[in-house]
Design an enzyme around this catalytic site. Sequence first.
Site: not given
Length: 287
Positions: A33, A147, A180, A205
């Site tokens: 996505y 992702k 993250e 990411l």
Amino acid sequence: MPRYAYVNGRYLPHGQAAVHIEDRGYQFADGVYEVVPVAGGRAVDEIPHLDRLERSLAELRIAMPISRRALELVSRELLRRNDLRDGLIYIQITRGVAPRNHAFPAHARPALVMTTKRMGFAGQSKFKDGVAVITVPDLRWARRDIKTINLLPNCLAKQAAAEAGAYEALQVDDEGNVTEGTSSNAWIVTRDGKLVTRHLSNDILHGVTRRTILAIATEEGVAFEERPFTVEEALGAREAFVTSATSFVTPVVEIDGGRVGGGKPGPLTRRLLAWYRDYVAGLRDSA
Ligand code: PMP
């Protein structure tokens, strides 16, 4: 006015938009996505977002269901139909519908769903007051650079944050370094004023906002380092913040109950947010 979703070539009222129960996204989280922010009716950083989408698809060997140009046109049409000025475009592509079997189907056609969401980015208290975050072990797989829609560890961590009254959870690797957030990249400003965020690898990411902030920092002469940092270093840092397409530059003022930077958004964080807002509003170029 109805809100439209785009599903495999058709614009449908949101409430009627549906996919088949044997879509591999539903069965296996076999899909990817993107979230593209929209400001003033314009998609922000659309090129790097679509580049990342194409890279995620290539890594999973899923074909683009329509051309990139067509995807851009569908985005525009959805923004027009939904009269969206500020918010986001959500794009999801799965490997498609096939009888449930782990190995790839021979003939499935990739499925494309696009929606929009209205959001106001101005005047949110998180920008003025900053937010609290917690830390959690990073339980995700080894390809966090893709992702994918497989977000269960992120959901569990975000739920833990919500239950602790926090905005975000920073995920921590086996060495004690922050990877993250659950839906954001993590940053600190060191005691000597240097901006630090984790280097790019399969561990995180590759945030588009991260990229834009680094481009702005370069332009503005702000020194930065791309390297891992521990929770302890973050707690002792002068400033901390997280970035994403929808949280922009969100100041972090508390980590696991400990205050960061005196409990107030720091000056460099505030400057970066202001520069980023100008960039989003089309008032400045970045790279
Ligand atoms: N890390 C993760 C795990 C995310 O889900 C996101 C949000 N997409 C980010 C970082 C930030 O990326 P971006 O700036 O492209 O929104």
